[in-house]
Design a protein around this motif. Structure first.
Motif, PDB file in Angstrom:
ATOM      1  N   LEU A  67       0.874  -1.179   0.000  1.00  0.00           N
ATOM      2  CA  LEU A  67       0.000   0.000   0.000  1.00  0.00           C
ATOM      3  C   LEU A  67       0.900   1.215   0.000  1.00  0.00           C
ATOM      4  O   LEU A  67       1.695   1.412   0.905  1.00  0.00           O
ATOM      5  CB  LEU A  67      -0.884   0.010   1.242  1.00  0.00           C
ATOM      6  CG  LEU A  67      -2.111  -0.867   1.178  1.00  0.00           C
ATOM      7  CD1 LEU A  67      -2.895  -0.743   2.472  1.00  0.00           C
ATOM      8  CD2 LEU A  67      -3.008  -0.450   0.025  1.00  0.00           C
ATOM      9  N   TYR A  75      -3.989   5.807   0.657  1.00  0.00           N
ATOM     10  CA  TYR A  75      -3.077   4.731   0.279  1.00  0.00           C
ATOM     11  C   TYR A  75      -3.604   4.057  -0.973  1.00  0.00           C
ATOM     12  O   TYR A  75      -4.806   3.854  -1.114  1.00  0.00           O
ATOM     13  CB  TYR A  75      -2.985   3.697   1.405  1.00  0.00           C
ATOM     14  CG  TYR A  75      -2.301   4.229   2.630  1.00  0.00           C
ATOM     15  CD1 TYR A  75      -2.965   5.069   3.498  1.00  0.00           C
ATOM     16  CD2 TYR A  75      -0.975   3.909   2.910  1.00  0.00           C
ATOM     17  CE1 TYR A  75      -2.326   5.576   4.614  1.00  0.00           C
ATOM     18  CE2 TYR A  75      -0.341   4.406   4.025  1.00  0.00           C
ATOM     19  CZ  TYR A  75      -1.024   5.242   4.874  1.00  0.00           C
ATOM     20  OH  TYR A  75      -0.394   5.745   5.976  1.00  0.00           O
ATOM     21  N   PRO A  77      -2.860   0.677  -3.669  1.00  0.00           N
ATOM     22  CA  PRO A  77      -2.062  -0.538  -3.855  1.00  0.00           C
ATOM     23  C   PRO A  77      -1.083  -0.366  -4.991  1.00  0.00           C
ATOM     24  O   PRO A  77      -1.375   0.264  -6.007  1.00  0.00           O
ATOM     25  CB  PRO A  77      -3.108  -1.611  -4.168  1.00  0.00           C
ATOM     26  CG  PRO A  77      -4.310  -0.880  -4.579  1.00  0.00           C
ATOM     27  CD  PRO A  77      -4.282   0.459  -3.936  1.00  0.00           C
TER      28      PRO A  77
ATOM     29  N   VAL B 133      -9.941   0.930  -6.499  1.00  0.00           N
ATOM     30  CA  VAL B 133     -10.138   1.010  -5.053  1.00  0.00           C
ATOM     31  C   VAL B 133      -8.992   1.801  -4.441  1.00  0.00           C
ATOM     32  O   VAL B 133      -7.828   1.560  -4.748  1.00  0.00           O
ATOM     33  CB  VAL B 133     -10.147  -0.404  -4.436  1.00  0.00           C
ATOM     34  CG1 VAL B 133     -10.537  -0.315  -2.993  1.00  0.00           C
ATOM     35  CG2 VAL B 133     -11.074  -1.299  -5.190  1.00  0.00           C
ATOM     36  N   TYR B 135      -7.559   3.317  -0.513  1.00  0.00           N
ATOM     37  CA  TYR B 135      -7.699   3.067   0.917  1.00  0.00           C
ATOM     38  C   TYR B 135      -7.572   4.387   1.656  1.00  0.00           C
ATOM     39  O   TYR B 135      -6.629   5.128   1.451  1.00  0.00           O
ATOM     40  CB  TYR B 135      -6.595   2.102   1.375  1.00  0.00           C
ATOM     41  CG  TYR B 135      -6.701   0.745   0.747  1.00  0.00           C
ATOM     42  CD1 TYR B 135      -6.300   0.533  -0.574  1.00  0.00           C
ATOM     43  CD2 TYR B 135      -7.210  -0.339   1.440  1.00  0.00           C
ATOM     44  CE1 TYR B 135      -6.408  -0.703  -1.161  1.00  0.00           C
ATOM     45  CE2 TYR B 135      -7.307  -1.580   0.875  1.00  0.00           C
ATOM     46  CZ  TYR B 135      -6.918  -1.763  -0.433  1.00  0.00           C
ATOM     47  OH  TYR B 135      -7.023  -2.999  -1.022  1.00  0.00           O
ATOM     48  N   TRP B 137      -7.334   6.369   5.286  1.00  0.00           N
ATOM     49  CA  TRP B 137      -7.053   6.244   6.717  1.00  0.00           C
ATOM     50  C   TRP B 137      -7.984   7.190   7.456  1.00  0.00           C
ATOM     51  O   TRP B 137      -7.893   8.395   7.292  1.00  0.00           O
ATOM     52  CB  TRP B 137      -5.592   6.606   6.965  1.00  0.00           C
ATOM     53  CG  TRP B 137      -5.221   6.648   8.408  1.00  0.00           C
ATOM     54  CD1 TRP B 137      -5.209   7.729   9.211  1.00  0.00           C
ATOM     55  CD2 TRP B 137      -4.802   5.558   9.210  1.00  0.00           C
ATOM     56  NE1 TRP B 137      -4.799   7.385  10.469  1.00  0.00           N
ATOM     57  CE2 TRP B 137      -4.536   6.063  10.506  1.00  0.00           C
ATOM     58  CE3 TRP B 137      -4.621   4.200   8.970  1.00  0.00           C
ATOM     59  CZ2 TRP B 137      -4.105   5.248  11.546  1.00  0.00           C
ATOM     60  CZ3 TRP B 137      -4.173   3.422  10.022  1.00  0.00           C
ATOM     61  CH2 TRP B 137      -3.930   3.942  11.295  1.00  0.00           C
ATOM     62  N   MET B 143      -8.754   1.880   8.814  1.00  0.00           N
ATOM     63  CA  MET B 143      -8.555   2.193   7.402  1.00  0.00           C
ATOM     64  C   MET B 143      -9.574   1.417   6.599  1.00  0.00           C
ATOM     65  O   MET B 143      -9.775   0.230   6.827  1.00  0.00           O
ATOM     66  CB  MET B 143      -7.138   1.787   6.969  1.00  0.00           C
ATOM     67  CG  MET B 143      -6.894   2.154   5.513  1.00  0.00           C
ATOM     68  SD  MET B 143      -5.398   1.454   4.862  1.00  0.00           S
ATOM     69  CE  MET B 143      -4.226   2.621   5.426  1.00  0.00           C
ATOM     70  N   LEU B 144     -10.258   2.097   5.689  1.00  0.00           N
ATOM     71  CA  LEU B 144     -11.274   1.425   4.885  1.00  0.00           C
ATOM     72  C   LEU B 144     -10.939   1.563   3.412  1.00  0.00           C
ATOM     73  O   LEU B 144     -10.311   2.529   2.987  1.00  0.00           O
ATOM     74  CB  LEU B 144     -12.647   2.059   5.126  1.00  0.00           C
ATOM     75  CG  LEU B 144     -13.250   1.857   6.509  1.00  0.00           C
ATOM     76  CD1 LEU B 144     -14.591   2.544   6.580  1.00  0.00           C
ATOM     77  CD2 LEU B 144     -13.435   0.375   6.779  1.00  0.00           C
ATOM     78  N   SER B 145     -11.378   0.588   2.630  1.00  0.00           N
ATOM     79  CA  SER B 145     -11.181   0.710   1.193  1.00  0.00           C
ATOM     80  C   SER B 145     -12.469   1.224   0.569  1.00  0.00           C
ATOM     81  O   SER B 145     -13.565   0.854   0.981  1.00  0.00           O
ATOM     82  CB  SER B 145     -10.821  -0.653   0.610  1.00  0.00           C
ATOM     83  OG  SER B 145     -11.922  -1.515   0.679  1.00  0.00           O
ATOM     84  N   TYR B 146     -12.306   2.110  -0.397  1.00  0.00           N
ATOM     85  CA  TYR B 146     -13.454   2.699  -1.065  1.00  0.00           C
ATOM     86  C   TYR B 146     -13.237   2.626  -2.560  1.00  0.00           C
ATOM     87  O   TYR B 146     -12.117   2.748  -3.048  1.00  0.00           O
ATOM     88  CB  TYR B 146     -13.601   4.183  -0.709  1.00  0.00           C
ATOM     89  CG  TYR B 146     -14.034   4.439   0.701  1.00  0.00           C
ATOM     90  CD1 TYR B 146     -13.115   4.497   1.728  1.00  0.00           C
ATOM     91  CD2 TYR B 146     -15.380   4.637   1.013  1.00  0.00           C
ATOM     92  CE1 TYR B 146     -13.505   4.750   3.015  1.00  0.00           C
ATOM     93  CE2 TYR B 146     -15.773   4.894   2.304  1.00  0.00           C
ATOM     94  CZ  TYR B 146     -14.835   4.945   3.311  1.00  0.00           C
ATOM     95  OH  TYR B 146     -15.220   5.197   4.583  1.00  0.00           O
ATOM     96  N   ALA B 151     -14.995   7.375  -2.652  1.00  0.00           N
ATOM     97  CA  ALA B 151     -13.949   8.070  -1.906  1.00  0.00           C
ATOM     98  C   ALA B 151     -14.037   9.557  -2.149  1.00  0.00           C
ATOM     99  O   ALA B 151     -13.923  10.368  -1.221  1.00  0.00           O
ATOM    100  CB  ALA B 151     -12.578   7.536  -2.313  1.00  0.00           C
TER     101      ALA B 151
END
Lengths: 156, 211
Positions: A67, A75, A77, B133, B135, B137, B143-146, B151
């Motif tokens: 990340l 963040y 990937p 996607v 992420y 913070w 921490m979530l993924s959107y 987002a």
């Protein structure tokens, strides 16, 4: 008797308020030195963790997804691209691309330099503590010598 | 009493308004009224206002730090989105171009290469994957993924709320400043009135004793 080599007068010649002043001054210096010691220790720990981080950028991690931080809270990937070089901030706004070995050496030398500073600082702190203990002893003995004399006077 | 009704006035966010005591004697209740309790009340109110002031200043500082961060994050996500959107458009175009025998050099092979921070003085190079996607913070070890559009929406809402709170805090702080000044003036007036009254009393007693 051990005297502070910086002073020209022997500590035992000072009277109680002056001794209290000297003691306060030594206390402040000691606090200041201890704070500096803590800060140096923290900086050293940071550099040590940088060494660990450099070790993570190794070829066996070539295709692992990481990340990547883009801002403080974002963040994305991604994959490591350059596994042989890292960029090190060497201060005054200069960033140098080094190989992993060079970077490790750079951080290690910083850690060693801080270590020698810490040791010198430690010695200074010990000496200051000795001076402080001595001054406190002299102060207490003076107070004790004074108070029986003082009570004797008030009785009369 | 009319004065107690004035004291209950609050500003929109619940900060009580400080009443200005224009008639000290009437407020205390006559020339023989007790000034100590009034002074104490004024001091208490002042202390409360000052405490709120410190509180709000701290909150404002926190917000002022967070807002540029949210803005940066929002810009980054929008930028990533643009790249994806334009890339998928060119992907569609590329098929047509290939049919026509033409080729676009910058085809779909433009991954984003970035230098990111591994540690405070240490940076490394990485290649960003093409993903929809991101992420975020959110703080407190969360921490979530959107998906990218979500987002963008979330960050835009956060930014708007933060800016609105900041504005509210600024207004509150200004209002508080005024109320603190009013209370300080009140305290000064009460004290001065008391001094004058004491002097008058003393001169009256001196005149009475000389008779």
């Amino acid at each position: 008797m051990a005297t502070n080599t910086q002073q020209q007068i022997s500590v035992t010649d000072l009277d109680v308020p002056q001794l209290a002043d000297v003691r306060r001054q030594l206390d402040e210096e000691l606090t200041h030195l201890t704070n500096s010691f803590t800060q140096l220790k923290q900086a050293q720990a940071k550099f040590r963790s940088c060494i660990d981080n450099v070790a993570e950028v190794k070829p066996s991690n070539k295709n692992t997804t990481i990340l990547v931080p883009l801002t403080n809270s974002l963040y994305v990937p991604g994959k490591l691209r350059d596994l042989e070089n890292v960029i090190v901030d060497v201060g005054t706004g200069y960033y140098v691309k080094k190989t992993r070995a060079q970077a490790t050496k750079h951080y290690q030398s910083k850690v060693d330099y801080l270590q020698s500073n810490l040791e010198t600082l430690q010695e200074t702190i010990l000496k200051k503590q000795e001076n402080l203990t001595f001054v406190v002893n002299v102060l207490q003995s003076k107070i004790q010598a004074q108070s029986p004399a003082g009570t004797r006077n008030t009785k009369d | 009493m009319a004065s107690t009704e004035e004291i209950q006035e609050n500003n929109p966010r619940g900060i009580p308004k400080a009443p200005f005591i224009s008639d000290v004697e009437g407020y205390i209740g006559g020339p023989d009224g007790e000034v100590e309790s009034a002074l104490k009340k004024a001091q208490d109110a002042l202390a409360k206002y000052r405490y709120m002031d410190a509180n709000l200043t701290q909150r404002r500082r926190g917000l002022e730090e967070k807002i540029p961060d949210i803005r940066k994050t929002l810009n980054m996500v929008e930028y990533l989105n643009e790249r994806r959107v334009s890339k998928h458009k060119t992907d569609g175009l590329e098929e047509d171009l290939e049919e026509l025998g033409l080729e676009d050099d910058e085809a779909s092979e433009k991954p984003l290469v970035t230098t990111f921070e591994l540690n405070e003085t240490l940076f490394a190079e990485a290649e960003l994957e093409d993903t929809d996607v991101v992420y975020l913070w959110l703080g407190a070890n969360v921490m979530l993924s959107y998906k990218i559009p979500e987002a963008i929406e979330l960050l835009a809402t956060k930014l708007k709320n933060a800016e609105a709170s900041l504005q509210g805090l600024q207004d509150d702080l200004e209002f508080l400043r005024e109320q603190i000044t009013v209370m300080e003036v009140n305290t000064a007036r009460l004290y001065n009135w008391d001094v004058v009254r004491r002097r008058e009393r003393r001169s009256k007693e001196a005149a009475a004793s000389t008779e």
